[in-house]
Design an enzyme around this catalytic site. Structure first.
Site, PDB file in Angstrom:
ATOM      1  N   LYS A 115       0.846  -1.209   0.000  1.00 22.22           N
ATOM      2  CA  LYS A 115       0.000   0.000   0.000  1.00 22.22           C
ATOM      3  C   LYS A 115       0.867   1.239   0.000  1.00 22.22           C
ATOM      4  CE  LYS A 115       0.957   1.106   4.471  1.00 22.22           C
ATOM      5  NZ  LYS A 115       1.839   2.236   4.800  1.00 22.22           N
TER       6      LYS A 115
ATOM      7  N   ALA B 210      10.321  -3.744   5.316  1.00 20.82           N
ATOM      8  CA  ALA B 210      10.481  -2.538   6.166  1.00 20.82           C
ATOM      9  C   ALA B 210      10.548  -1.286   5.306  1.00 20.82           C
ATOM     10  CB  ALA B 210      11.712  -2.648   7.061  1.00 20.82           C
ATOM     11  N   GLY B 211       9.681  -1.228   4.285  1.00 18.68           N
ATOM     12  CA  GLY B 211       9.757  -0.139   3.306  1.00 18.68           C
ATOM     13  C   GLY B 211       8.656   0.890   3.416  1.00 18.68           C
TER      14      GLY B 211
ATOM     15  N   GLY C  58       4.175  -4.507   3.699  1.00 18.76           N
ATOM     16  CA  GLY C  58       4.249  -5.850   3.116  1.00 18.76           C
ATOM     17  C   GLY C  58       4.092  -6.942   4.166  1.00 18.76           C
TER      18      GLY C  58
ATOM     19  N   ASP D 275      -1.761  -1.888  10.509  1.00 18.42           N
ATOM     20  CA  ASP D 275      -1.908  -1.922   9.047  1.00 18.42           C
ATOM     21  C   ASP D 275      -2.398  -3.272   8.528  1.00 18.42           C
ATOM     22  OD1 ASP D 275      -0.955   0.641   8.838  1.00 18.42           O
ATOM     23  OD2 ASP D 275       1.081   0.057   8.269  1.00 18.42           O
TER      24      ASP D 275
HETATM   25  O1  C5P Z   1       0.570  -1.376  14.897  1.00 18.97           O
HETATM   26  P1  C5P Z   1       1.983  -1.643  14.524  1.00 18.97           P
HETATM   27  O2  C5P Z   1       2.575  -2.790  15.302  1.00 18.97           O
HETATM   28  O3  C5P Z   1       2.197  -1.783  13.060  1.00 18.97           O
HETATM   29  O4  C5P Z   1       2.776  -0.349  14.948  1.00 18.97           O
HETATM   30  C1  C5P Z   1       4.169  -0.335  15.034  1.00 18.97           C
HETATM   31  C2  C5P Z   1       4.610   0.858  15.837  1.00 18.97           C
HETATM   32  O5  C5P Z   1       4.370   2.071  15.093  1.00 18.97           O
HETATM   33  C3  C5P Z   1       3.891   1.082  17.136  1.00 18.97           C
HETATM   34  O6  C5P Z   1       4.480   0.338  18.171  1.00 18.97           O
HETATM   35  C4  C5P Z   1       4.067   2.571  17.358  1.00 18.97           C
HETATM   36  O7  C5P Z   1       5.363   2.855  17.833  1.00 18.97           O
HETATM   37  C5  C5P Z   1       3.978   3.110  15.959  1.00 18.97           C
HETATM   38  N1  C5P Z   1       2.600   3.531  15.622  1.00 18.97           N
HETATM   39  C6  C5P Z   1       2.087   4.671  16.190  1.00 18.97           C
HETATM   40  N2  C5P Z   1       0.813   5.055  15.907  1.00 18.97           N
HETATM   41  C7  C5P Z   1       0.059   4.344  15.029  1.00 18.97           C
HETATM   42  C8  C5P Z   1       0.571   3.183  14.414  1.00 18.97           C
HETATM   43  C9  C5P Z   1       1.857   2.796  14.725  1.00 18.97           C
HETATM   44  O8  C5P Z   1       2.770   5.346  16.976  1.00 18.97           O
HETATM   45  N3  C5P Z   1      -1.177   4.772  14.751  1.00 18.97           N
END
Ligand code: C5P
Length: 297
Positions: free
Chosen positions: A19, A106-107, A111, A146
């Site tokens: 995305k 990690a892009g 993915g 995501d």
């Molecule tokens: O939800 P996910 O594990 O993909 O999020 C990874 C990290 O990205 C979270 O631990 C947080 O540090 C940051 N994040 C955030 N606010 C969001 C989504 C992600 O701060 N809405």
């Protein structure tokens, strides 16, 4: 999903789309450590292929560019997805998951999240569970912010921490041609959000466009199918871009190259470091991809 034949299935193959975030408005940091978001997700043609097949025990194999950087043990997000849906359904998580990576690792294109969503969909089909999309979305939300979007595809508004999804009812008439400039080294999403917080603390308010205005502009542009309108709508609409550029200043050079070689717009995809360029046609996209490759990007 037809449950009757499920027991005889030898395996299920699922396309897991990457995305781009056409808007990404970051709100306050919440007590749970996440930021309140308003973001328009757009699924793109670049996708991983995830195959789920019955096996003696849960295994994960990852192949393709960047595969070495993807965990293949218990902490692989797709493996966690398999265990989660198995627990929810009372099923045995004994499947072999094979992931063919094409979306940059990690892009900033989610993915890994898409692979996890594909694992949910694949297990649901393989085991004939017949879970609704909302049931799958709730499981996805436990895995990451995501992970839910790929269950919808197309274009959708994400709110909350990104996991609350509203499909954008675009007419679907538009085909948009994107080129992705992939960085050799990924960026960790939490680091980019931390940098965002640091930058916000150290400078006066920017006067960013309100989130709702950004969303309306992008939704209208998607509906029109007009790439020039979409280019105008995505301009300066990713609040994480400045933070990604702060951590990776060389991305600014990549972003400058796009318009020099015909791109209508260039933006950092999500938390980066992938840069996404919107072009007006397939030939323009091919020309831009060639020009970027020639510069080593
Ligand atoms: O939800 P996910 O594990 O993909 O999020 C990874 C990290 O990205 C979270 O631990 C947080 O540090 C940051 N994040 C955030 N606010 C969001 C989504 C992600 O701060 N809405």
């Amino acid at each position: 999903m037809n449950r009757a034949g499920a027991g005889r299935r030898a395996g299920v193959t699922v396309r897991a789309p990457g995305k781009v975030n056409l808007t990404l408005s970051v709100g306050p940091l919440r007590p749970d450590g996440y930021h309140e978001l308003s973001t328009v997700f757009l699924a793109v043609g670049l996708h991983d292929v995830v195959r789920i097949a019955p096996a003696a025990r849960l295994t994960v194999t990852v192949r393709g560019p960047g595969a070495a950087g993807v965990p293949d043990g218990d902490d692989n997000l797709a493996a966690r997805a398999v265990r989660l849906i198995a627990r929810a359904a009372g099923a045995d998580p004994a499947v072999a998951v094979r992931i063919d990576k094409r979306v940059p690792v990690a892009g900033g294109m989610a993915g890994g999240s898409a692979d996890a969503a594909a694992a949910l969909v694949g297990c649901d089909a393989l085991w004939g569970l017949g879970l609704s999309r909302e049931e799958l979305r709730l499981l996805a939300a436990e895995l990451g912010s995501d992970v839910g979007f790929p269950l919808y595809g197309g274009a959708a508004l994400g709110t909350g921490r990104g996991e609350l999804l509203t499909p954008l009812g675009t007419s679907g008439s538009g085909v948009f041609h994107w080129v992705f400039a992939v960085s050799p080294q990924g960026l960790a999403t939490p680091a980019v959000f931390r940098e965002y917080d640091r930058l916000v603390r150290t400078r006066p308010a920017h006067g960013e466009r309100p989130a709702a205005e950004r969303v309306t502009a992008v939704a209208d542009a998607l509906d029109s199918g007009d790439a020039a309108l979409l280019a105008a709508a995505v301009k300066d609409a990713n609040d994480l871009q400045e933070a990604a550029l702060s951590l990776r200043p060389e991305l600014a050079d990549t972003l400058r190259l796009g318009p020099e070689h015909g791109a209508l717009a260039g933006l950092v995809s999500g938390s980066g470091p992938t840069c996404a360029f919107l072009t007006e046609s397939a030939p323009a996209a091919a020309a831009l991809a060639g020009a970027l490759s020639a510069t080593g990007r």
